[in-house]
Design a protein around this motif. Structure first.
Motif, mmCIF file in Angstrom:
data_model
loop_
_atom_site.group_PDB
_atom_site.id
_atom_site.type_symbol
_atom_site.label_atom_id
_atom_site.label_comp_id
_atom_site.label_asym_id
_atom_site.label_seq_id
_atom_site.Cartn_x
_atom_site.Cartn_y
_atom_site.Cartn_z
ATOM 1 N N ILE A 251 27.218 39.443 38.600
ATOM 2 C CA ILE A 251 27.839 39.165 39.889
ATOM 3 C C ILE A 251 26.806 39.036 41.005
ATOM 4 O O ILE A 251 26.994 38.343 41.977
ATOM 5 C CB ILE A 251 28.849 40.265 40.236
ATOM 6 N N PHE A 252 25.695 39.713 40.819
ATOM 7 C CA PHE A 252 24.687 39.688 41.872
ATOM 8 C C PHE A 252 23.926 38.382 41.923
ATOM 9 O O PHE A 252 23.335 38.046 42.915
ATOM 10 C CB PHE A 252 23.694 40.830 41.685
ATOM 11 N N LEU A 253 23.890 37.687 40.827
ATOM 12 C CA LEU A 253 22.984 36.557 40.765
ATOM 13 C C LEU A 253 23.369 35.444 41.719
ATOM 14 O O LEU A 253 22.666 35.139 42.659
ATOM 15 C CB LEU A 253 22.937 36.005 39.338
ATOM 16 N N ASP B 128 29.691 28.749 25.729
ATOM 17 C CA ASP B 128 29.612 29.969 24.923
ATOM 18 C C ASP B 128 28.649 30.999 25.505
ATOM 19 O O ASP B 128 28.622 32.149 25.071
ATOM 20 C CB ASP B 128 29.152 29.621 23.498
ATOM 21 N N GLN B 129 27.867 30.586 26.475
ATOM 22 C CA GLN B 129 26.886 31.527 27.039
ATOM 23 C C GLN B 129 27.581 32.601 27.884
ATOM 24 O O GLN B 129 27.311 33.789 27.739
ATOM 25 C CB GLN B 129 25.869 30.777 27.901
ATOM 26 N N ASP B 130 28.461 32.168 28.742
ATOM 27 C CA ASP B 130 29.123 33.114 29.639
ATOM 28 C C ASP B 130 30.174 32.382 30.480
ATOM 29 O O ASP B 130 30.086 31.160 30.660
ATOM 30 C CB ASP B 130 28.088 33.755 30.583
ATOM 31 N N LYS B 131 31.130 33.139 30.992
ATOM 32 C CA LYS B 131 32.082 32.613 31.974
ATOM 33 C C LYS B 131 32.671 33.796 32.730
ATOM 34 O O LYS B 131 32.923 34.861 32.135
ATOM 35 C CB LYS B 131 33.173 31.763 31.319
ATOM 36 N N PHE B 132 32.843 33.633 34.015
ATOM 37 C CA PHE B 132 33.388 34.743 34.795
ATOM 38 C C PHE B 132 33.944 34.257 36.131
ATOM 39 O O PHE B 132 33.626 33.145 36.584
ATOM 40 C CB PHE B 132 32.335 35.835 35.036
ATOM 41 N N ILE B 133 34.771 35.093 36.721
ATOM 42 C CA ILE B 133 35.234 34.898 38.098
ATOM 43 C C ILE B 133 34.878 36.173 38.850
ATOM 44 O O ILE B 133 35.252 37.260 38.416
ATOM 45 C CB ILE B 133 36.755 34.666 38.175
ATOM 46 N N ALA C 206 30.234 45.154 48.085
ATOM 47 C CA ALA C 206 31.195 45.507 47.034
ATOM 48 C C ALA C 206 31.407 44.303 46.138
ATOM 49 O O ALA C 206 31.563 43.178 46.620
ATOM 50 C CB ALA C 206 32.519 45.930 47.663
ATOM 51 N N ASP C 207 31.401 44.532 44.839
ATOM 52 C CA ASP C 207 31.588 43.454 43.871
ATOM 53 C C ASP C 207 32.764 43.770 42.963
ATOM 54 O O ASP C 207 32.957 44.928 42.561
ATOM 55 C CB ASP C 207 30.323 43.297 43.023
ATOM 56 N N TYR C 208 33.500 42.738 42.652
ATOM 57 C CA TYR C 208 34.668 42.914 41.794
ATOM 58 C C TYR C 208 34.703 41.811 40.741
ATOM 59 O O TYR C 208 34.583 40.625 41.062
ATOM 60 C CB TYR C 208 35.947 42.871 42.622
ATOM 61 N N ASP C 209 34.879 42.219 39.500
ATOM 62 C CA ASP C 209 34.995 41.274 38.391
ATOM 63 C C ASP C 209 36.063 41.804 37.444
ATOM 64 O O ASP C 209 35.840 42.774 36.725
ATOM 65 C CB ASP C 209 33.652 41.145 37.667
ATOM 66 N N ALA C 210 37.232 41.179 37.475
ATOM 67 C CA ALA C 210 38.351 41.669 36.681
ATOM 68 C C ALA C 210 38.064 41.619 35.186
ATOM 69 O O ALA C 210 38.647 42.374 34.410
ATOM 70 C CB ALA C 210 39.598 40.848 36.993
ATOM 71 N N GLY C 211 37.153 40.742 34.782
ATOM 72 C CA GLY C 211 36.871 40.601 33.355
ATOM 73 C C GLY C 211 35.846 41.575 32.832
ATOM 74 O O GLY C 211 35.627 41.655 31.613
#
Lengths: 206, 102
Positions: A9-11, A132-137, A163-168
């Motif tokens: 998330i930080f990237l 296939d490497q990654d996926k996120f919201i 503050a960071d939020y990642d439901a996955g």
């Protein structure tokens, strides 16, 4: 995996410390380092509303790279006498590649911020896809306060909480206190994630 | 002796009403235009104003005041810088002109 997703998330959001669109003809170089990844971006502002760039990122834990061309758009700016607010659309497209596979990669998101000389707020989301490497919201919010109001050319200091939020992700929520310093055309941010990660970013305008 | 003449030359240069700036350009007296700028709250971002206005040949100084939210433009006396041009460059820098005082 969970840790990587959480840390990732930080990237991309960290590319947005300095506003992604500067002035026509202006160049910006950004280096981003955090617990999950290392990244660099160079962008060039074409018009007051559009900036093009290239971005490279390396996700250390999942061991894949992403190279992308970026397009940032200033959708709306509100200039008031003592404050400014902005709405940006940020995006990129390219490839993600690990030791074995190469996948198409793309990301997009909105950022809205408001600041005066004492307070700063920001919300940002990002939709990331890399096959296939990654996926996120992911979602990010920041609150900042300046302990003093420096004059033009002084060293400026901000104390911020991110503050960071990642439901996955398994660790869906995270907090990172950080310090932002800038002087002239150089901006530095350093923080320490409450889960133990270090954050360091550098932005230079030309 | 050489040092003496160099010092004398420097003194004469800066004592005269006309002097050469860092670009080697000679100019004399300056006029000042004070521009109220809305949205100018961040030093890092306000650099854009300097970048934009220093591109103009007759602009010799850009002085940002974050407290007053103003920008003082020093231009060569006798030269023109229209309100329209100022508004255009301020917009290009990401801001909005509140007022212009000459």
């Amino acid at each position: 995996m969970r840790f990587l997703l959480f840390c990732a998330i930080f990237l991309l959001p960290l590319t947005a410390h300095a506003r992604p669109v500067s002035w026509p003809g202006g160049w910006m170089v950004m280096l981003m380092n955090d617990t999950a990844s290392n990244g660099a971006q160079i962008n060039y502002t074409l018009t007051p509303k559009y900036a093009l760039g290239i971005q490279h990122e390396y996700f250390r834990e999942e061991k894949f790279n992403m190279d992308a061309a970026t397009l940032d758009i200033l959708l709306k700016r509100w200039n008031n006498t003592g404050s400014q607010a902005n709405l940006y659309f940020k995006s990129g497209a390219g490839i993600a590649y690990g030791s074995d596979d190469t996948d198409p990669a793309a990301f997009a998101g909105l950022e809205i911020d408001w600041e005066d000389r004492r307070f700063f707020t920001l919300y940002e989301n990002r939709f990331f896809y890399a096959g296939d490497q990654d996926k996120f919201i992911k979602h990010k919010a920041r609150l900042g306060v300046a302990p003093y109001e420096g004059d033009y050319g002084d060293l400026h200091t901000w104390i911020m909480l991110q503050a960071d939020y990642d439901a996955g992700a398994d660790d869906t929520f995270s907090l990172t206190p950080l310090v932002r310093l800038f002087k002239g055309t150089t901006l530095i941010e350093a923080g320490y994630n409450l889960d133990g990660g270090v954050l360091f970013n550098l932005t230079k305008q030309f | 002796m050489k040092k003496f003449f160099l010092t004398l030359a420097a003194l004469l240069t800066f004592a005269s009403p006309a002097f050469a700036d860092h670009n080697g350009k000679t100019h004399g007296a300056l006029d000042t235009i004070t521009v109220g700028v809305d949205g100018m709250v961040c030093d890092f971002c306000a650099r854009s104003l300097e970048k934009s206005f220093y591109q103009l040949e007759n602009v010799e100084g850009v002085i940002i005041d974050l407290d007053k939210k103003t920008m003082a433009l020093e231009i060569d006396q006798g030269t023109q810088l229209t309100d329209e041009k100022i508004k255009e460059l301020v917009y290009y820098s990401g801001y909005k002109v509140r007022d212009i005082k000459r």
